[in-house]
Design a protein around this motif. Structure first.
Motif, PDB file in Angstrom:
ATOM      1  N   ARG A  21      -0.401  -3.183  -7.047  1.00  0.00           N
ATOM      2  CA  ARG A  21      -1.071  -2.746  -8.030  1.00  0.00           C
ATOM      3  C   ARG A  21      -2.601  -2.619  -7.523  1.00  0.00           C
ATOM      4  O   ARG A  21      -3.674  -2.104  -8.389  1.00  0.00           O
ATOM      5  N   LYS A  22      -2.846  -2.882  -6.546  1.00  0.00           N
ATOM      6  CA  LYS A  22      -4.296  -2.670  -6.067  1.00  0.00           C
ATOM      7  C   LYS A  22      -4.289  -1.908  -4.953  1.00  0.00           C
ATOM      8  O   LYS A  22      -5.001  -2.418  -3.883  1.00  0.00           O
ATOM      9  N   ARG A  23      -3.796  -0.622  -4.807  1.00  0.00           N
ATOM     10  CA  ARG A  23      -3.812   0.180  -3.835  1.00  0.00           C
ATOM     11  C   ARG A  23      -5.031   0.826  -3.636  1.00  0.00           C
ATOM     12  O   ARG A  23      -5.657   1.084  -4.653  1.00  0.00           O
ATOM     13  N   LYS A  24      -5.422   1.099  -2.327  1.00  0.00           N
ATOM     14  CA  LYS A  24      -6.581   1.778  -2.008  1.00  0.00           C
ATOM     15  C   LYS A  24      -6.272   3.329  -1.868  1.00  0.00           C
ATOM     16  O   LYS A  24      -5.301   3.867  -1.353  1.00  0.00           O
ATOM     17  N   GLN A  63       0.718  -1.178  -0.113  1.00  0.00           N
ATOM     18  CA  GLN A  63       0.046  -0.022   0.007  1.00  0.00           C
ATOM     19  C   GLN A  63       0.862   1.153   0.009  1.00  0.00           C
ATOM     20  O   GLN A  63       0.441   2.149  -0.499  1.00  0.00           O
ATOM     21  N   MET A  64       2.143   1.280   0.778  1.00  0.00           N
ATOM     22  CA  MET A  64       2.759   2.370   1.022  1.00  0.00           C
ATOM     23  C   MET A  64       4.136   2.741   0.263  1.00  0.00           C
ATOM     24  O   MET A  64       4.587   3.803  -0.288  1.00  0.00           O
ATOM     25  N   ALA A  65       4.837   1.776  -0.111  1.00  0.00           N
ATOM     26  CA  ALA A  65       6.042   1.672  -0.457  1.00  0.00           C
ATOM     27  C   ALA A  65       6.186   2.234  -1.910  1.00  0.00           C
ATOM     28  O   ALA A  65       5.561   2.017  -2.819  1.00  0.00           O
ATOM     29  N   ASP A  66       7.509   3.217  -2.237  1.00  0.00           N
ATOM     30  CA  ASP A  66       7.870   3.478  -3.459  1.00  0.00           C
ATOM     31  C   ASP A  66       8.922   2.422  -3.799  1.00  0.00           C
ATOM     32  O   ASP A  66       9.181   1.636  -4.663  1.00  0.00           O
ATOM     33  N   ARG A  67      10.052   2.345  -2.877  1.00  0.00           N
ATOM     34  CA  ARG A  67      11.137   1.147  -2.787  1.00  0.00           C
ATOM     35  C   ARG A  67      11.099   0.600  -1.542  1.00  0.00           C
ATOM     36  O   ARG A  67      10.618   0.829  -0.490  1.00  0.00           O
ATOM     37  N   ALA A  79     -11.377  -2.138   3.924  1.00  0.00           N
ATOM     38  CA  ALA A  79     -10.237  -1.192   4.495  1.00  0.00           C
ATOM     39  C   ALA A  79      -8.910  -2.160   4.584  1.00  0.00           C
ATOM     40  O   ALA A  79      -7.982  -1.603   4.760  1.00  0.00           O
ATOM     41  N   VAL A  80      -9.298  -3.367   4.454  1.00  0.00           N
ATOM     42  CA  VAL A  80      -7.928  -4.270   4.684  1.00  0.00           C
ATOM     43  C   VAL A  80      -6.939  -3.933   3.570  1.00  0.00           C
ATOM     44  O   VAL A  80      -7.261  -4.299   2.340  1.00  0.00           O
ATOM     45  N   PRO A  81      -5.751  -3.783   3.666  1.00  0.00           N
ATOM     46  CA  PRO A  81      -4.702  -3.570   2.578  1.00  0.00           C
ATOM     47  C   PRO A  81      -4.549  -4.905   1.961  1.00  0.00           C
ATOM     48  O   PRO A  81      -4.391  -6.008   2.394  1.00  0.00           O
TER      49      PRO A  81
END
Length: 604
Positions: free
Chosen positions: A562-565, A228-232, A555-557
């Motif tokens: 590719r399926k970010r909320k 959900q959060m990372a770029d790297r 809300a569950v990540p």
């Protein structure tokens, strides 16, 4: 300016002095964090991820560590890049909290118990930003609203112990964001939070990063949060960096065996769809006749709770009179059969832990019926209640707080048996050794102390102690929420095996929907002290009817970058306050049975 990383760790080596000589915590670790970028550092406990972040804050020295090599380059707001490894204490004090903010994992230990929330929030603003008392309070209220804390004016005057775990963690996040740092280090910031609050906090950190260009170093063991959060992503294992790359590449094409194993251990929501419920009462070595007997036993109700009400008084005024009540548990009813797991899920403050404690009468319910295997728990006098507790045991959320730091583990597991006079001497030691075997810990650990174990091992000790009296019911309150994914999978498998072998019934209290899906036969969803929906695992996860259950599942990540909320998907309403005046009379809970065994609360 933009290509200049805000922080870069180069060839970092950290050593710790122990009784057995030097231990290397982190060896030859290098990575960079650019403006407006989130770098997730993942790995299990003991992999060195927190040590890396504490080195950057120069806090590792306070924990007995020493930066033995490498550079910690930080690009300051004014004054350009510098090596923090050479910075003096005075300079580090101005950087900490002002230019580098840190969100710690354990909110209770990072908040000061003797100061109000308001004082702790305004302190950094007044020291670093030179704000007046009134301006600092105004900014503090604004921060509390940002992290979605209900009734912020009231919270400012409260102390940390008066708030739930999820609320305390949000306060810690507000403190870290107060001075708008250039670099935000978040060490497992959502471990103790519910899915909805977690989703919002992640969205909040993400929005902040986009709006202010803050760089984020995010430490976690939850791969769904990483997605959900990372770029790297930087993957750590035993103090070394084993893999680094863009988030999509790490998830879709992991190179290192450890990264592959980490991704395989993640419980995914929906993976139990169409599978049978966890097998209750699989008696070892039982033939078909015994199997039939087990089935018959399984249909018998062990615990029946009817119209349970638990309230906490809010005192106020000169004479400390009761001015209002917190309606923690309001008209809750459910049944648990022999060898079955019922899970209670919901956000922090919804009353699920209070319900578990009320059943054991660790907190006294105001009214209702609790019947355990034919015993009316509510009618028992203290001495009778003590005897009844042999049949019901609790595994608490934080194993470190529930174990005595000064007692060896053998004595802690033996203590319940001593209290009830069940065994003595050699027989006692043998029984403890068998319990260690049962929870898959080596017998050599019996002479150790709690601080010598990892979090997952401590939780196993807590489970062994709960099993010592052969209880019929175990209440597991967030028993795996603070554990790494692989350890969590082991502890969950252990709980399910124990249930299959011993026929124990479990009331499983959790906010982790993927875990609940893995272990439950029946699921009850709680909101504001009431069960809003209850049914079999398949009914709740595959056909949720109440809008709150639907939003909880949404809300569950998902462990797929590719399926970010987006924040738009998470249109949560603020949670109303559960505090009502003394003369308030709530309506009873009425349910619609939408299909056999699947009940949904009627709207009041």
């Amino acid at each position: 300016m933009l290509d200049q990383p805000i922080a870069s760790i180069e060839n970092l080596r950290v050593e710790f002095e122990t009784k057995d000589g030097k231990v290397v915590g982190v060896e030859d670790v290098s990575f960079k964090i650019n403006p407006g970028e989130t770098v997730c550092v993942v790995g299990e406990s003991g992999s060195g991820k927190s040590v890396s972040s504490l080195s950057l804050m120069r806090l590792v020295e306070f924990g007995g560590g020493e930066i033995a090599g490498g550079q910690l380059i930080f690009d300051r707001r004014e004054g350009g890049a510098m090596n923090l490894a050479d910075a003096g204490d005075t300079l580090m004090r101005t950087i900490r909290g002002n230019e580098i903010g840190m969100i710690f994992q354990e909110p209770m230990t990072s908040l000061n118990p003797v100061f109000t929330v308001g004082r702790q929030l305004t302190e950094g603003l007044r020291v670093h930003k030179g704000l007046s008392k009134a301006a600092a309070e105004e900014r503090a209220l604004d921060l509390l609203r940002q992290v979605r804390i209900p009734e912020p004016e009231r919270r400012m005057a409260q102390y940390p112990h008066e708030l739930s775990g999820g609320m305390r963690q949000r306060i810690v996040i507000a403190i870290a964001l107060a001075c708008e740092p250039r670099l935000l280090i978040a060490d497992e910031p959502t471990t103790a939070l519910d899915v909805t609050i977690q989703a919002e906090i992640l969205a909040l950190i993400d929005r902040l990063k986009r709006e202010t260009g803050t760089a984020v170093m995010f430490i976690t063991h939850d791969m769904a949060v990483v997605a959900q959060m990372a770029d790297r992503v930087v993957v750590m294992y035993r103090g070394r960096k084993v893999e680094e790359g863009p988030v999509e590449e790490i998830f879709e094409n992991p190179q290192h065996d450890y990264t592959k194993a980490l991704l395989a251990a993640v419980p995914k929501l929906g993976e139990m769809r169409g599978k049978p419920a966890p097998e209750p009462m699989r008696l070892l070595g039982a033939d078909h006749k015994a199997d039939g007997a087990a089935k018959k036993r399984e249909d018998r109700v062990l615990l029946e709770v009817n119209n349970l009400v638990t309230r906490f008084a809010v005192k106020g005024g000169f004479f400390r009179r009761t001015v209002a009540n917190v309606h923690a548990v309001e008209d809750v009813s459910f049944k648990i059969k022999h060898g079955e797991t019922l899970s209670l899920v919901g956000e922090s403050g919804c009353g699920k832990s209070s319900a578990g404690r009320s059943i054991l009468r660790l907190v006294e319910p105001e009214s209702g019926e609790i019947n355990l295997d034919g015993t009316d728990i509510m009618a028992l006098k203290p001495e009778e209640l003590r005897k009844a507790r042999r049949d019901m045991q609790m595994v608490f959320q934080d194993p470190f707080a529930s174990l005595n730091p000064q007692m060896q583990l053998v004595d802690q597991v033996a203590e319940p048996m001593q209290n009830f006079g069940l065994a003595h001497g050699e027989e006692m030691i043998e029984r403890v050794a068998k319990l260690f075997d049962r929870v898959e810990l080596p017998r050599s650990f019996m002479r150790r102390y709690p601080h010598e174990l990892s979090g997952g091992q401590r939780q196993r000790i807590a489970i062994a102690r709960a099993l010592a009296l052969n209880p019929k019911l175990i209440i597991a309150d967030e028993a795996v929420s603070a554990l790494d994914v692989s350890v969590q999978a082991q502890v969950l498998n252990l709980i399910m095996e124990l249930q299959a072998d011993l026929g124990i019934s479990i009331l499983f209290i959790s906010h982790d929907m993927a875990v609940v899906e893995r272990v439950s036969h029946t699921v009850g969803v709680m909101y504001l002290g009431r069960i809003v929906e209850i049914g079999s695992r398949a009914q709740i996860f595959e056909d949720p009817r109440h809008e709150y259950t639907q939003s909880l599942l949404k809300a569950v990540p998902i462990a797929d970058p590719r399926k970010r909320k987006s924040e738009k998907d998470l249109n949560f309403k603020p949670i109303p306050s559960p505090i009502f005046p003394v003369d308030y009379r709530p309506k009873p809970s009425l349910y619609d049975e939408v299909e056999p065994g699947h009940l949904v609360l009627k709207d009041a």
